[in-house]
Structure formats: C-alpha cells, structure tokens
Design a protein around this motif. Structure first.
Motif, mmCIF file in Angstrom:
data_model
loop_
_atom_site.group_PDB
_atom_site.id
_atom_site.type_symbol
_atom_site.label_atom_id
_atom_site.label_comp_id
_atom_site.label_asym_id
_atom_site.label_seq_id
_atom_site.Cartn_x
_atom_site.Cartn_y
_atom_site.Cartn_z
ATOM 1 N N GLU A 127 0.849 -1.192 0.000
ATOM 2 C CA GLU A 127 0.000 0.000 0.000
ATOM 3 C C GLU A 127 0.882 1.238 0.000
ATOM 4 O OE1 GLU A 127 -1.826 -0.983 3.635
ATOM 5 O OE2 GLU A 127 -3.368 -2.261 2.756
ATOM 6 N N MET A 128 0.298 2.375 -0.344
ATOM 7 C CA MET A 128 1.077 3.597 -0.470
ATOM 8 C C MET A 128 1.781 3.959 0.833
ATOM 9 S SD MET A 128 2.084 5.859 -2.551
ATOM 10 C CE MET A 128 3.051 7.352 -2.311
ATOM 11 N N ALA A 129 1.128 3.783 1.958
ATOM 12 C CA ALA A 129 1.751 4.101 3.243
ATOM 13 C C ALA A 129 2.942 3.194 3.510
ATOM 14 C CB ALA A 129 0.724 4.000 4.373
ATOM 15 N N GLN A 130 2.846 1.922 3.112
ATOM 16 C CA GLN A 130 3.971 1.009 3.277
ATOM 17 C C GLN A 130 5.127 1.402 2.363
ATOM 18 O OE1 GLN A 130 1.556 -2.490 2.388
ATOM 19 N NE2 GLN A 130 1.970 -3.292 4.428
ATOM 20 N N ILE A 131 4.782 1.847 1.163
ATOM 21 C CA ILE A 131 5.808 2.344 0.240
ATOM 22 C C ILE A 131 6.578 3.488 0.891
ATOM 23 C CG2 ILE A 131 6.136 3.665 -1.901
ATOM 24 C CD1 ILE A 131 5.642 0.825 -2.609
ATOM 25 N N GLN A 132 5.858 4.388 1.564
ATOM 26 C CA GLN A 132 6.525 5.503 2.234
ATOM 27 C C GLN A 132 7.396 5.017 3.388
ATOM 28 O OE1 GLN A 132 3.163 8.271 2.988
ATOM 29 N NE2 GLN A 132 4.156 9.617 1.494
ATOM 30 N N ASP A 133 6.987 3.956 4.050
ATOM 31 C CA ASP A 133 7.786 3.387 5.133
ATOM 32 C C ASP A 133 9.104 2.845 4.575
ATOM 33 O OD1 ASP A 133 8.460 2.605 7.691
ATOM 34 O OD2 ASP A 133 6.615 1.489 8.050
ATOM 35 N N VAL A 134 9.036 2.136 3.437
ATOM 36 C CA VAL A 134 10.246 1.636 2.790
ATOM 37 C C VAL A 134 11.117 2.812 2.348
ATOM 38 C CG1 VAL A 134 11.177 0.297 0.866
ATOM 39 C CG2 VAL A 134 9.096 -0.473 2.017
ATOM 40 N N ALA A 135 10.491 3.859 1.812
ATOM 41 C CA ALA A 135 11.236 5.044 1.374
ATOM 42 C C ALA A 135 12.006 5.665 2.540
ATOM 43 C CB ALA A 135 10.278 6.064 0.760
ATOM 44 N N ARG A 136 11.385 5.718 3.718
ATOM 45 C CA ARG A 136 12.073 6.243 4.908
ATOM 46 C C ARG A 136 13.291 5.388 5.246
ATOM 47 N NH1 ARG A 136 9.139 9.977 7.803
ATOM 48 N NH2 ARG A 136 6.950 10.162 7.161
ATOM 49 N N ALA A 137 13.123 4.064 5.150
ATOM 50 C CA ALA A 137 14.232 3.157 5.445
ATOM 51 C C ALA A 137 15.377 3.369 4.454
ATOM 52 C CB ALA A 137 13.746 1.711 5.403
ATOM 53 N N GLN A 147 -6.446 -1.644 29.687
ATOM 54 C CA GLN A 147 -6.192 -2.414 30.899
ATOM 55 C C GLN A 147 -4.732 -2.850 30.977
ATOM 56 O OE1 GLN A 147 -8.999 -1.517 32.763
ATOM 57 N NE2 GLN A 147 -8.559 -3.521 33.668
ATOM 58 N N LEU A 148 -4.175 -3.276 29.837
ATOM 59 C CA LEU A 148 -2.779 -3.682 29.807
ATOM 60 C C LEU A 148 -1.869 -2.522 30.217
ATOM 61 C CD1 LEU A 148 -0.511 -5.696 29.045
ATOM 62 C CD2 LEU A 148 -0.648 -4.798 26.728
ATOM 63 N N LYS A 149 -2.156 -1.355 29.654
ATOM 64 C CA LYS A 149 -1.372 -0.169 29.983
ATOM 65 C C LYS A 149 -1.444 0.128 31.484
ATOM 66 C CE LYS A 149 -1.343 4.813 29.368
ATOM 67 N NZ LYS A 149 -2.030 5.976 28.785
ATOM 68 N N LYS A 150 -2.637 0.010 32.051
ATOM 69 C CA LYS A 150 -2.846 0.298 33.474
ATOM 70 C C LYS A 150 -2.145 -0.743 34.357
ATOM 71 C CE LYS A 150 -6.597 0.672 36.886
ATOM 72 N NZ LYS A 150 -8.057 0.581 37.086
ATOM 73 N N ASN A 151 -2.287 -2.001 33.994
ATOM 74 C CA ASN A 151 -1.721 -3.071 34.823
ATOM 75 C C ASN A 151 -0.204 -3.136 34.767
ATOM 76 O OD1 ASN A 151 -4.352 -3.743 35.482
ATOM 77 N ND2 ASN A 151 -4.485 -5.418 34.003
ATOM 78 N N LYS A 152 0.358 -2.873 33.593
ATOM 79 C CA LYS A 152 1.810 -2.994 33.418
ATOM 80 C C LYS A 152 2.532 -1.647 33.499
ATOM 81 C CE LYS A 152 3.736 -6.344 32.291
ATOM 82 N NZ LYS A 152 4.424 -7.405 33.052
ATOM 83 N N ASN A 153 1.760 -0.556 33.486
ATOM 84 C CA ASN A 153 2.340 0.782 33.544
ATOM 85 C C ASN A 153 3.375 0.989 32.428
ATOM 86 O OD1 ASN A 153 2.718 3.397 34.537
ATOM 87 N ND2 ASN A 153 4.367 2.763 35.916
ATOM 88 N N ILE A 154 2.973 0.689 31.210
ATOM 89 C CA ILE A 154 3.856 0.836 30.052
ATOM 90 C C ILE A 154 3.211 1.746 29.016
ATOM 91 C CG2 ILE A 154 4.951 -1.428 30.313
ATOM 92 C CD1 ILE A 154 3.036 -2.346 27.990
ATOM 93 N N PRO A 155 4.002 2.374 28.165
ATOM 94 C CA PRO A 155 3.438 3.174 27.077
ATOM 95 C C PRO A 155 2.989 2.281 25.921
ATOM 96 C CG PRO A 155 5.813 3.260 26.976
ATOM 97 C CD PRO A 155 5.476 2.483 28.224
ATOM 98 N N ILE A 156 1.939 2.707 25.227
ATOM 99 C CA ILE A 156 1.472 2.010 24.030
ATOM 100 C C ILE A 156 1.620 2.959 22.851
ATOM 101 C CG2 ILE A 156 -0.510 0.979 22.861
ATOM 102 C CD1 ILE A 156 -1.534 0.037 25.549
ATOM 103 N N ILE A 157 2.377 2.518 21.847
ATOM 104 C CA ILE A 157 2.604 3.328 20.658
ATOM 105 C C ILE A 157 1.865 2.675 19.502
ATOM 106 C CG2 ILE A 157 4.323 4.106 18.987
ATOM 107 C CD1 ILE A 157 5.200 3.487 22.640
ATOM 108 N N ILE A 158 1.057 3.458 18.822
ATOM 109 C CA ILE A 158 0.291 2.961 17.681
ATOM 110 C C ILE A 158 1.020 3.332 16.400
ATOM 111 C CG2 ILE A 158 -1.913 2.994 16.453
ATOM 112 C CD1 ILE A 158 -2.174 1.865 19.260
ATOM 113 N N SER A 159 1.286 2.336 15.556
ATOM 114 C CA SER A 159 1.877 2.568 14.242
ATOM 115 C C SER A 159 0.838 2.198 13.194
ATOM 116 C CB SER A 159 3.136 1.714 14.068
ATOM 117 O OG SER A 159 3.638 1.814 12.749
ATOM 118 N N GLN A 160 0.284 3.216 12.521
ATOM 119 C CA GLN A 160 -0.753 2.972 11.511
ATOM 120 C C GLN A 160 -0.101 2.695 10.159
ATOM 121 O OE1 GLN A 160 -3.437 6.349 11.601
ATOM 122 N NE2 GLN A 160 -4.386 5.676 13.504
ATOM 123 N N SER A 161 -0.534 1.629 9.521
ATOM 124 C CA SER A 161 0.007 1.239 8.219
ATOM 125 C C SER A 161 -0.837 1.832 7.098
ATOM 126 C CB SER A 161 0.082 -0.283 8.129
ATOM 127 O OG SER A 161 0.678 -0.700 6.918
ATOM 128 N N GLY A 162 -1.245 1.017 6.124
ATOM 129 C CA GLY A 162 -2.021 1.531 4.998
ATOM 130 C C GLY A 162 -3.368 2.080 5.410
#
Length: 579
Positions: free
Chosen positions: A102-112, A362-377
């Motif tokens: 997908e176009m967004a994945q193409i941009q991800d490869v371009a960044r790499a 709930q996972l974030k609350k129980n483990k006290n960790i950050p959640i990062i969302i990476s959206q693809s296409g």
C-alpha cells in the motif's frame, strides 16, 4: 469382516503417508532453518519489490519450504536498516516493476532507504517497467528515493495519476427484488452507498476527491524533489505512460540497460557478491536474554469477534478473542517496557473494536507501560477506534485513517419473495423481535430503536476521540464518517506524528526509558506457529494459494474483499484506488 480389514488397511496407509510427509517436511524445514548463508565482503543486497511482504508473518509450511518469497514487512524494514551498518554490505539494489504494498507502506520503505543512504552507501533501482502501462505511481514514487534508476529499454513509466472507482448495485438489486435499508452516522459514512445509491452523493464525491488530491499531491511533491525535475510534474503525468527513452530525456530515469548489463556494470564498480534480502534477513538474529523487552502486536484485517482467520480471498479477519489471548501473553512478560501496536485495518465490528480498545487500556494500566500505535495503509473506523488506546499515534502521510462514524441496517428480500411467489409466515413475540429479518422492512418502531442504537455508538465513538485526543473543537467537524490521510489527521490532532515502524520503535524506546546504548529485544505477535501447527494446517486445509487461482481467472480480487467488509458497522467505504 473383509470390508473392515480393507478400511483398517487404508487407514494405516494414510497414517503412514502422513508420518512420512511429516518426517520429510521436518528434515527440509530443519535444513532450511539451520542453513548458514555466508556473506563475504563487498556484497550487494537485492530486493525484489514484487515479492510478498506481509504485515503479519506467514504461517504457511509450504511457503517456508518452497516459496521463500514471503517475508514480513517488519523484517524488510529491519534488514534495510541493518544493511546500512553492516561492513560486509556495499550497496542495495531493488527491482521495482510492480508491488503489492500500500502507499503508506511504500513511504515506510522510502524512509528506510533514506536512512540507509545516510551511511554513505549507494542504493540503486532496476525496472523492467513501472506498472503495466499505467498504475505505476507507487512503484516509481519509491524508485525516486534511490540514488540511481536503471531501466530496461522499450518499456514505460506508468505514472498516470490516480483513479478511484466505486461500484453501485442499487438498480440491479432492485430489479432482482432486494432493497438495502441502511442508516449512517453520518453523511460521510458511505460504506453501504454501493447498495443504497446508484451514484456518488455529493459528500461521498467530496470525500473521495479530497482523498485523491491529497495522495496525488504527496506523490508529485516527492517525485519532483527527489528527481530535481525542471519540467512541470503535471505535464509529465498527463503524458504518461512515458517511454523509458523519454524518461531519460525528462530526467525521470538515469540510464537504460538490461539487467545482465547492469550486473556487469556493478561488478566493474566493485560489487563481488549478490544476496537476496530474504537470505540476508535469515542471518539476522534477535537479541535474547533477560533484557528490556518491547512487544510488537500486529492487528491486521477486518475486525470481528471470535478468532483470527484468513478467508479464501486472502483477507484477514482480526478476531478480538485471538487479540485478547495475545495481550494476555504480553501482560505476563517480564521486563516489558513498551508495546507497539501495528494497525492495518479498514475497521469492522464495533463491539470487537471496543473489546480490543478496553483490553489495551487495561494492559497499559496493569503494566504501567506506554502504548505506541503505528498505523500502516489503513487505520480507519474501527481501526482508528483501537488507535485511541495508544499514548502516541504515528502514521504515514498517505495512511488512510479517521472515518469516525457508524452504520447499520439490513437487506430486505420481500420483493424477491413476491417475484418468486414465496410466502413467509410465522409468529413474533415482542414488538421488535423481527428487527433484523430480511423478509420485511423496518417497522416505524424498529427503525426508531435501530437508529437510537446507532446514535449511542456514534456518541460513544466521538466521546472517546474527544477524551483520548484532547479535541477542543466541535467533534462533528472532523467526524461524521470523514476519511483523512495521515497528513490531514496530524493537522486535526487525530495523530501525533508522521512516520513509520522505525519511528514507532524510537518512540517506544524513549517512552519506555530504554537508553540509546542499552540492548533490548522485540517479541512479535501473533506468535509464529510451531512446526506441528503448520503441518496440521497443511494436512487439514491443503493451504492452496486461492488468491493466485482467483487472480489467474481474471477476477480482480480487490472487489471481492471490498464487498466482504459491508457486513460490519464501523468500516471504511468500498472504493478501489488505482495508482
């Protein structure tokens, strides 16, 4: 007795064959997994972009043993990054003719590729033609991020622009005797428009036009900048498909030659060895041990309840129960510092999306960790809803996201039964007991109650957007089912940054307090199936590549996937983007 003996003999023969198959497969897979590929100095890594780089790693035993063209998208990006700092690797060369990305994945490869080039190593492209006459925009766009583009003579550059198509079936359905009775929240939530309308409504056309313009502007700006074009880019697009020979004249291509000629040229320039990206990736071993851990969860496909599956058309159905099982495993991890959730979904069932959203919270609350969302296409509708559980949302400029809205309804076959002279009769206990019956339209009371449920879902969806994204403006200005590109979403505050997988990993390390020089490991979910599980799937399902069979028949499989989406309440509109 004789028949029983034959039955036992046949059964033993089958079991024996399975044991032999299993044994041979074990030996082959053992060899495949344990082989060593020697990488000498002055090696060039080759990437064939026509190969299948999937967001979710394949679980096919046949693919492992024979295909070897299937590789996870995550591993592709990682391999390019590691090649940049690998002293044995002198250069990259990509073959870019046609790509499934997908176009967004193409941009991800371009960044790499851009990050790779900062090492000072060159990156080249060879093409036998960008797209079949047309629809080569994504492929050529990616090629422009490399240092040089070599092209086979007498081929073409299919940078012909963007064509977005939407099929409409209302008239043919009415002829058959089927009516589509659906309601939306609101005018831009057009997933069922193909069945309720006979052409684009003005809001639908406005939305699609805006989307097409945004995608095309992204492509034009980067092509012009990367190739330092002096000629007007719109003029070139309107001349396309452009011959390879004219491509050199316009500055779109550097040199024309056949692939063997290019290989000879590269050898003269110092390249001594060539290795595929798949073989190179097989030599990359992850960190292990009791060190900081980042979990990487792939959420790919249409969202629904139950277990994750893949249909014969190749479309993933992301089952909420499977996701919750993965999250339970992640929660049990020691030394977990962050979770990256990679989303590539057009949406789906609202209740399932809400279940995943709550589990992430709930996972974030129980483990006290950050959640990062990476959206693809795609991270639209239910896909965007799940994104709201993240502390930080990253998308590519061309990611299709938003679509904050809901729809619902049913197909009514009453007129069809009348044509066929079929009469349905029965009883109903409760005023709304037949609310989803396809045999009768909604009654006034049913319609009122059904729309009230849509109002409730829309209210919940928009409230979660306001709460999680700290939206201060009127939510209806960005909701009502509107679709946005990643760049537009950033301006609206729906996401936090533009970027790809590497950017998400950087943010996970930062928010997870993993120091720059500190070793860490990444554990990916869904977990790869064991050999016995893959063998079982092979025996039970045959693992036939239905996608290839359907495509070879001349049917465009993309349309089949679109119609499958229409059964869900928070899903993206059914349109095909030809680019």
């Amino acid at each position: 007795m004789r028949k029983f003996g034959k039955y036992v003999k046949s059964l033993c023969t089958i079991l024996g064959a399975l044991v032999i198959i299993g044994g041979v497969a074990t030996l082959i897979v053992g060899w495949y997994n344990n082989r060593r590929v020697y990488i000498p100095p002055h090696t060039m890594v080759m990437i064939d972009m026509s190969h299948n780089f999937t967001e979710v790693p394949t679980d096919s035993l046949i693919d492992e043993i024979l295909d070897r063209q299937s590789m996870s998208f995550q591993k592709l990006i990682k391999s390019i990054e590691i090649a940049a700092i690998d002293d044995r690797i002198d250069a990259l060369i990509a073959r870019i003719d046609i790509s499934n990305l997908e176009m967004a994945q193409i941009q991800d490869v371009a960044r790499a590729i851009m990050n790779y080039k900062t090492s000072g190593k060159p990156a080249y492209v060879f093409s036998q033609g960008f797209g079949p006459l047309g629809q080569g925009n994504r492929e050529y766009y990616l090629a422009t991020f490399f240092d040089k583009i070599y092209m086979q003579p007498h081929t073409s550059i299919g940078v012909t622009g963007i064509n977005i198509e939407v099929p409409f079936f209302k008239k043919i359905m009415n002829k058959v005797g089927i009516d589509a009775e659906f309601y939306t929240r609101y005018q831009y939530k057009t997933a069922m428009a193909s069945f309720t309308d006979d052409k684009m409504s003005e809001p639908f056309r406005e939305e699609i036009q805006s989307l097409g313009n945004e995608l095309m502007n992204e492509i034009k700006a980067d092509i012009k900048n990367n190739r330092k074009l002096k000629q007007d880019i719109d003029e070139l697009i309107n001349k396309a498909p452009i011959s390879a020979e004219d491509g050199v004249e316009y500055g779109l291509v550097d040199e024309l030659m056949y692939l063997p000629q290019l290989e000879e040229k590269l050898k003269k320039d110092g390249a001594e060895n060539f290795i595929s990206i798949e073989d190179y990736a097989s030599q990359i071993h992850p960190n292990t041990g009791n060190i900081p851990t980042i979990a990487y969860l792939n959420l790919n496909g249409i969202i629904d309840t139950g277990e994750t599956s893949s249909d014969i058309d190749g479309e993933y159905v992301l089952g909420s129960q499977s996701v919750l099982a993965d999250l339970a495993e992640i929660e049990d991890m020691d030394n977990l510092k962050a979770l990256i959730v990679r989303i590539d979904s057009p949406g789906g069932n609202y209740n399932a999306a809400d279940e995943i959203y709550f589990a992430l919270k709930q996972l974030k609350k129980n483990k006290n960790i950050p959640i990062i969302i990476s959206q693809s296409g795609y991270a639209a509708s239910g896909g965007y809803f799940i994104s709201l559980a993240g502390d930080y949302i990253i998308a590519e400029p061309t990611t299709i996201t938003g679509s904050i809205g809901v729809l619902g309804g049913k197909f009514v076959a009453q007129k069809l039964w009348e044509k066929l002279e079929i009469n349905w009769d029965g009883i109903k206990i409760g005023d709304n007991a037949g609310i989803l019956s396809i045999n009768t339209p909604f009654s006034a009371t049913e319609k009122e109650n059904f729309n009230a449920s849509l109002d409730e879902v829309y209210k919940d969806f928009t409230a979660k957007v306001v709460e999680n994204r700290k939206i201060t403006k009127d939510i209806d200005e960005i909701a009502r089912g509107r679709v946005w590109t990643g760049r537009q979403a950033l301006e609206l505050g729906l996401i936090d940054a533009l970027g790809g997988q590497s950017d998400a990993l950087f943010e996970a390390r930062k928010l997870g307090n993993i120091k720059d020089n500190q070793k860490f490991k990444i554990i990916t979910y869904p977990r790869e199936k064991s050999f016995s599980e893959k063998l079982r799937d092979l025996i039970l399902n045959g693992n036939v590549k239905i996608n290839k069979i359907i495509n070879n028949s001349g049917v465009d499989i993309r349309y089949l996937k679109l119609f499958k989406r229409c059964q869900y309440d928070t899903v993206l509109s059914p349109f095909i983007i030809n680019m």
